[in-house]
Design a protein around this motif. Structure first.
Motif, PDB file in Angstrom:
ATOM      1  N   ARG A 262     -22.445  13.957   5.909  1.00 58.84           N
ATOM      2  CA  ARG A 262     -21.247  13.336   5.340  1.00 58.84           C
ATOM      3  C   ARG A 262     -20.225  13.031   6.423  1.00 58.84           C
ATOM      4  NH1 ARG A 262     -21.544  17.553   0.296  1.00 58.84           N
ATOM      5  NH2 ARG A 262     -23.207  16.441  -0.803  1.00 58.84           N
ATOM      6  N   ALA A 263     -20.114  13.939   7.400  1.00 53.33           N
ATOM      7  CA  ALA A 263     -19.202  13.681   8.511  1.00 53.33           C
ATOM      8  C   ALA A 263     -19.675  12.483   9.325  1.00 53.33           C
ATOM      9  CB  ALA A 263     -19.099  14.917   9.399  1.00 53.33           C
ATOM     10  N   MET A 264     -20.998  12.351   9.494  1.00 54.07           N
ATOM     11  CA  MET A 264     -21.554  11.222  10.243  1.00 54.07           C
ATOM     12  C   MET A 264     -21.287   9.904   9.516  1.00 54.07           C
ATOM     13  SD  MET A 264     -25.559  10.513  11.259  1.00 54.07           S
ATOM     14  CE  MET A 264     -26.057  10.282   9.544  1.00 54.07           C
ATOM     15  N   ILE A 265     -21.563   9.867   8.195  1.00 55.15           N
ATOM     16  CA  ILE A 265     -21.330   8.654   7.424  1.00 55.15           C
ATOM     17  C   ILE A 265     -19.837   8.347   7.370  1.00 55.15           C
ATOM     18  CG2 ILE A 265     -21.521   7.590   5.140  1.00 55.15           C
ATOM     19  CD1 ILE A 265     -24.063   9.246   4.705  1.00 55.15           C
ATOM     20  N   GLY A 266     -19.031   9.403   7.137  1.00 53.33           N
ATOM     21  CA  GLY A 266     -17.589   9.218   7.030  1.00 53.33           C
ATOM     22  C   GLY A 266     -16.944   8.769   8.316  1.00 53.33           C
ATOM     23  N   GLY A 267     -17.575   9.063   9.442  1.00 53.85           N
ATOM     24  CA  GLY A 267     -17.002   8.669  10.722  1.00 53.85           C
ATOM     25  C   GLY A 267     -17.484   7.333  11.223  1.00 53.85           C
ATOM     26  N   GLY A 268     -18.296   6.643  10.434  1.00 53.92           N
ATOM     27  CA  GLY A 268     -18.898   5.391  10.907  1.00 53.92           C
ATOM     28  C   GLY A 268     -18.242   4.151  10.342  1.00 53.92           C
ATOM     29  N   GLY A 269     -18.595   3.025  10.909  1.00 55.65           N
ATOM     30  CA  GLY A 269     -18.178   1.753  10.336  1.00 55.65           C
ATOM     31  C   GLY A 269     -17.154   0.983  11.121  1.00 55.65           C
ATOM     32  N   HIS A 294      -5.834  -9.249   0.909  1.00 56.67           N
ATOM     33  CA  HIS A 294      -7.158  -8.621   0.976  1.00 56.67           C
ATOM     34  C   HIS A 294      -7.317  -7.830   2.284  1.00 56.67           C
ATOM     35  CE1 HIS A 294      -9.040 -10.104  -2.617  1.00 56.67           C
ATOM     36  NE2 HIS A 294      -8.851 -11.386  -2.307  1.00 56.67           N
ATOM     37  N   ILE A 295      -6.918  -8.461   3.375  1.00 61.53           N
ATOM     38  CA  ILE A 295      -7.074  -7.810   4.683  1.00 61.53           C
ATOM     39  C   ILE A 295      -6.187  -6.570   4.761  1.00 61.53           C
ATOM     40  CG2 ILE A 295      -6.741  -8.091   7.166  1.00 61.53           C
ATOM     41  CD1 ILE A 295      -7.469 -11.036   6.823  1.00 61.53           C
ATOM     42  N   ALA A 296      -4.978  -6.645   4.212  1.00 59.86           N
ATOM     43  CA  ALA A 296      -4.069  -5.498   4.247  1.00 59.86           C
ATOM     44  C   ALA A 296      -4.659  -4.304   3.502  1.00 59.86           C
ATOM     45  CB  ALA A 296      -2.718  -5.887   3.649  1.00 59.86           C
ATOM     46  N   GLU A 297      -5.325  -4.579   2.394  1.00 55.72           N
ATOM     47  CA  GLU A 297      -5.936  -3.486   1.626  1.00 55.72           C
ATOM     48  C   GLU A 297      -7.030  -2.794   2.444  1.00 55.72           C
ATOM     49  OE1 GLU A 297      -8.264  -2.699  -2.618  1.00 55.72           O
ATOM     50  OE2 GLU A 297      -7.767  -4.738  -1.993  1.00 55.72           O
ATOM     51  N   VAL A 298      -7.855  -3.587   3.114  1.00 57.77           N
ATOM     52  CA  VAL A 298      -8.914  -3.010   3.935  1.00 57.77           C
ATOM     53  C   VAL A 298      -8.321  -2.292   5.150  1.00 57.77           C
ATOM     54  CG1 VAL A 298     -10.960  -3.524   5.316  1.00 57.77           C
ATOM     55  CG2 VAL A 298     -10.585  -4.705   3.136  1.00 57.77           C
ATOM     56  N   PHE A 299      -7.263  -2.873   5.734  1.00 59.35           N
ATOM     57  CA  PHE A 299      -6.601  -2.233   6.871  1.00 59.35           C
ATOM     58  C   PHE A 299      -6.067  -0.856   6.477  1.00 59.35           C
ATOM     59  CE2 PHE A 299      -2.694  -1.316   9.233  1.00 59.35           C
ATOM     60  CZ  PHE A 299      -3.198  -1.278  10.529  1.00 59.35           C
ATOM     61  N   THR A 300      -5.534  -0.755   5.258  1.00 61.20           N
ATOM     62  CA  THR A 300      -5.043   0.544   4.781  1.00 61.20           C
ATOM     63  C   THR A 300      -6.162   1.575   4.754  1.00 61.20           C
ATOM     64  OG1 THR A 300      -3.352  -0.550   3.444  1.00 61.20           O
ATOM     65  CG2 THR A 300      -3.897   1.723   2.871  1.00 61.20           C
ATOM     66  N   LEU A 301      -7.335   1.172   4.261  1.00 63.23           N
ATOM     67  CA  LEU A 301      -8.477   2.087   4.238  1.00 63.23           C
ATOM     68  C   LEU A 301      -8.919   2.435   5.661  1.00 63.23           C
ATOM     69  CD1 LEU A 301     -10.551   0.547   1.308  1.00 63.23           C
ATOM     70  CD2 LEU A 301      -9.350   2.738   1.297  1.00 63.23           C
ATOM     71  N   ARG A 306      -9.080   6.615   9.759  1.00 59.00           N
ATOM     72  CA  ARG A 306      -8.810   7.000  11.142  1.00 59.00           C
ATOM     73  C   ARG A 306      -8.036   8.313  11.196  1.00 59.00           C
ATOM     74  NH1 ARG A 306      -4.951   6.101  15.170  1.00 59.00           N
ATOM     75  NH2 ARG A 306      -3.600   4.860  13.809  1.00 59.00           N
ATOM     76  N   PHE A 307      -7.011   8.435  10.347  1.00 61.29           N
ATOM     77  CA  PHE A 307      -6.209   9.658  10.367  1.00 61.29           C
ATOM     78  C   PHE A 307      -6.976  10.854   9.801  1.00 61.29           C
ATOM     79  CE2 PHE A 307      -2.615   6.664  10.779  1.00 61.29           C
ATOM     80  CZ  PHE A 307      -2.004   7.243  11.887  1.00 61.29           C
ATOM     81  N   LEU A 308      -7.817  10.613   8.797  1.00 59.90           N
ATOM     82  CA  LEU A 308      -8.662  11.702   8.298  1.00 59.90           C
ATOM     83  C   LEU A 308      -9.619  12.173   9.384  1.00 59.90           C
ATOM     84  CD1 LEU A 308      -9.522  10.486   4.683  1.00 59.90           C
ATOM     85  CD2 LEU A 308      -8.178  12.504   5.296  1.00 59.90           C
ATOM     86  N   GLY A 309     -10.128  11.225  10.174  1.00 61.73           N
ATOM     87  CA  GLY A 309     -11.004  11.592  11.279  1.00 61.73           C
ATOM     88  C   GLY A 309     -10.282  12.437  12.307  1.00 61.73           C
ATOM     89  N   LEU A 310      -9.039  12.058  12.628  1.00 62.75           N
ATOM     90  CA  LEU A 310      -8.255  12.856  13.572  1.00 62.75           C
ATOM     91  C   LEU A 310      -8.010  14.256  13.022  1.00 62.75           C
ATOM     92  CD1 LEU A 310      -5.590  10.204  14.654  1.00 62.75           C
ATOM     93  CD2 LEU A 310      -7.448  11.116  16.050  1.00 62.75           C
ATOM     94  N   SER A 327     -16.333  14.967   2.416  1.00 65.83           N
ATOM     95  CA  SER A 327     -16.605  14.236   1.177  1.00 65.83           C
ATOM     96  C   SER A 327     -15.573  13.136   0.955  1.00 65.83           C
ATOM     97  CB  SER A 327     -16.601  15.209  -0.018  1.00 65.83           C
ATOM     98  OG  SER A 327     -17.704  16.091   0.041  1.00 65.83           O
ATOM     99  N   ILE A 328     -14.320  13.393   1.333  1.00 67.86           N
ATOM    100  CA  ILE A 328     -13.288  12.364   1.182  1.00 67.86           C
ATOM    101  C   ILE A 328     -13.615  11.175   2.078  1.00 67.86           C
ATOM    102  CG2 ILE A 328     -10.842  11.841   1.447  1.00 67.86           C
ATOM    103  CD1 ILE A 328     -10.219  14.760   0.968  1.00 67.86           C
ATOM    104  N   MET A 329     -13.978  11.452   3.330  1.00 66.48           N
ATOM    105  CA  MET A 329     -14.274  10.372   4.264  1.00 66.48           C
ATOM    106  C   MET A 329     -15.507   9.598   3.834  1.00 66.48           C
ATOM    107  SD  MET A 329     -13.419  12.148   7.932  1.00 66.48           S
ATOM    108  CE  MET A 329     -13.546  10.578   8.776  1.00 66.48           C
ATOM    109  N   LYS A 330     -16.527  10.319   3.383  1.00 68.31           N
ATOM    110  CA  LYS A 330     -17.752   9.643   2.947  1.00 68.31           C
ATOM    111  C   LYS A 330     -17.454   8.749   1.744  1.00 68.31           C
ATOM    112  CE  LYS A 330     -21.911   9.092   0.963  1.00 68.31           C
ATOM    113  NZ  LYS A 330     -22.158   8.476  -0.342  1.00 68.31           N
ATOM    114  N   LEU A 331     -16.632   9.234   0.820  1.00 68.64           N
ATOM    115  CA  LEU A 331     -16.263   8.471  -0.367  1.00 68.64           C
ATOM    116  C   LEU A 331     -15.512   7.199   0.020  1.00 68.64           C
ATOM    117  CD1 LEU A 331     -16.274   8.775  -3.548  1.00 68.64           C
ATOM    118  CD2 LEU A 331     -13.976   9.710  -3.294  1.00 68.64           C
ATOM    119  N   LEU A 332     -14.577   7.331   0.969  1.00 63.67           N
ATOM    120  CA  LEU A 332     -13.763   6.185   1.365  1.00 63.67           C
ATOM    121  C   LEU A 332     -14.552   5.174   2.193  1.00 63.67           C
ATOM    122  CD1 LEU A 332     -10.279   7.749   2.187  1.00 63.67           C
ATOM    123  CD2 LEU A 332     -10.988   6.491   0.155  1.00 63.67           C
TER     124      LEU A 332
END
Length: 419
Positions: A262-269, A294-301, A306-310, A327-332
């Motif tokens: 989950r950490a691997m998937i959540g940290g990717g992309g 549309h772009i602003a919504e994706v930028f927010t995610l 990024r901050f969850l990763g930090l 699990s939060i990162m993987k979900l997002l």
């Protein structure tokens, strides 16, 4: 230096950047990893492309090993650099400036390696960790089954001990296995005791994929990819030395692997919003207010991830292993993939109906939209992640499991009776 860098991280970043500037260009563009959002005309074509990407990723991984960058946060005792998770994240960020990847090796490096370092024997670590670091071995995972996906503990693949040799004889079926045709080894879950509750009778094995009795059948996805496979095991012999942890206690080992996944998937992309800006600019739609929304919504995610990763890296640096926050990162990540693809097709307008070379960016966003649902299933479904967040982070009451303390044999008999 980046905004979030400490002076020590800034120095590390400068060292990493200098090494990559000197070494990465020779490998840039050589690794085109076959992901689940890439189509192929046949399973053979997909496998050939995947083997080519494995070879290229292995060459880059070998260069990383030679330069001392193969496993930044692995302990030196296991062949790593002995750095921190924050340093590993910085190195990954710097690698994004180049078209280099170890994608085909990620299951081994990010899931198998950490699991063996925590639960494996010295012999298992000595046998499997060096080939991982050298880019010489590809791994897959044999977990899910046709009747055991979200309820993984309901798996029915059986492993029976051969009393004459001590080996285990495994028979069963697995499904949704990535990279099975090109994998050298697999991590395998099998039931070794049917007379105890389902979570207590599972054992964690290491399986050589060249062992007789293994059959791999590619699965055709709706986007034309053959990323996933069925794997059939017919009396496959597994040495007793390939058990990780204790017999019947594999569920404890599973938690380590799933948390790492989950950490691997959540940290990717990477950053999806930046790619959308480039798409909108190429189509002359960057000033359209709906496109910018549309772009602003994706930028927010992007920023939330990024901050969850930090935050996760800071916790790991304090000695806290990956937990339910993954699990939060993987979900997002799954949600962002879907939103980004929808935004891209909205930007493309009528061109979004095209595929392949006729579509903008050769149809990459169309493929992502078709494959985004897979991210909401693999590594634990969205609903599994939501349950984990509710129970282990928010402290809400656990979901009732009436079969939790019932012997698995009884559950099987009840199901067969219902059938």
């Amino acid at each position: 230096m980046e905004l979030q860098d400490t002076p020590e991280l800034a120095a590390f970043r400068a060292e990493a950047r200098a090494w990559l500037d000197e070494n990465a260009p020779a490998f840039s563009g050589r690794v085109k990893h076959r992901l689940h959002n890439e189509s192929a005309d046949s399973p053979e074509e997909y496998e050939a492309a995947e083997r080519a990407s494995v070879a290229a990723a292995g060459a880059w991984q070998a260069r990383l090993r030679a330069g001392g960058w193969a496993a930044v946060s692995w302990p030196e005792a296991f062949g790593g650099r002995g750095g921190t998770p924050a340093q590993e994240a910085v190195f990954a960020e710097e690698c994004e400036r180049f078209d280099v990847s170890v994608g085909p090796l990620m299951v081994g490096l990010k899931m198998v390696g950490p699991t063996l370092m925590r639960h494996g024997t010295r012999a298992q670590c000595a046998e499997h960790l060096p080939p991982l670091l050298n880019g010489e071995r590809v791994w897959c995972q044999l977990y899910s089954e046709p009747g055991a996906g979200s309820d993984l503990a309901g798996l029915r693949t059986r492993a029976v001990r051969d009393e004459a040799t001590g080996d285990w004889i495994v028979t069963g079926q697995k499904v949704w296995t990535s990279s099975a045709p090109v994998a050298d080894w697999a991590i395998l879950l099998a039931r070794t005791n049917v007379d105890v509750p389902k979570h207590q009778g599972i054992t964690y094995f290491l399986l050589d994929m060249r062992t007789p009795g293994i059959e791999v059948r590619p699965l055709r996805q709706m986007n034309g990819s053959y990323h996933f496979n069925e794997v059939f095991l017919d009396e496959v012999r597994v040495p007793a030395s390939n058990v990780v942890g204790e017999v019947d206690a594999g569920w404890k080992v599973v938690h380590t692997t799933l948390a790492a996944e989950r950490a691997m998937i959540g940290g990717g992309g990477g950053e999806k919003a930046r790619l959308l800006v480039e798409l909108a600019r190429s189509l002359g739609r960057l000033d359209d207010p709906l496109v910018r929304q549309h772009i602003a919504e994706v930028f927010t995610l992007d920023e939330v991830l990024r901050f969850l990763g930090l935050r996760m890296r800071a916790a790991i640096a304090r000695g806290v292993p990956p937990g339910p926050e993954g699990s939060i990162m993987k979900l997002l990540v799954a949600r962002r993939a879907h939103r980004a693809a929808e935004a891209a097709l909205a930007i493309e307008g009528a061109h979004g109906l095209l595929l392949g070379a006729d579509a903008p960016q050769e149809g990459a966003w169309q493929q992502q939209l078709l494959s985004a649902q897979g991210l909401r299933i693999g590594g634990g479904t969205d609903f599994i992640q939501l349950n984990t967040i509710a129970e282990r982070i928010l402290g809400l009451p656990r979901q009732r499991h009436p079969d939790k303390d019932v012997p698995f044999r009884t559950l099987t008999e009840q199901r067969n009776g219902d059938a």
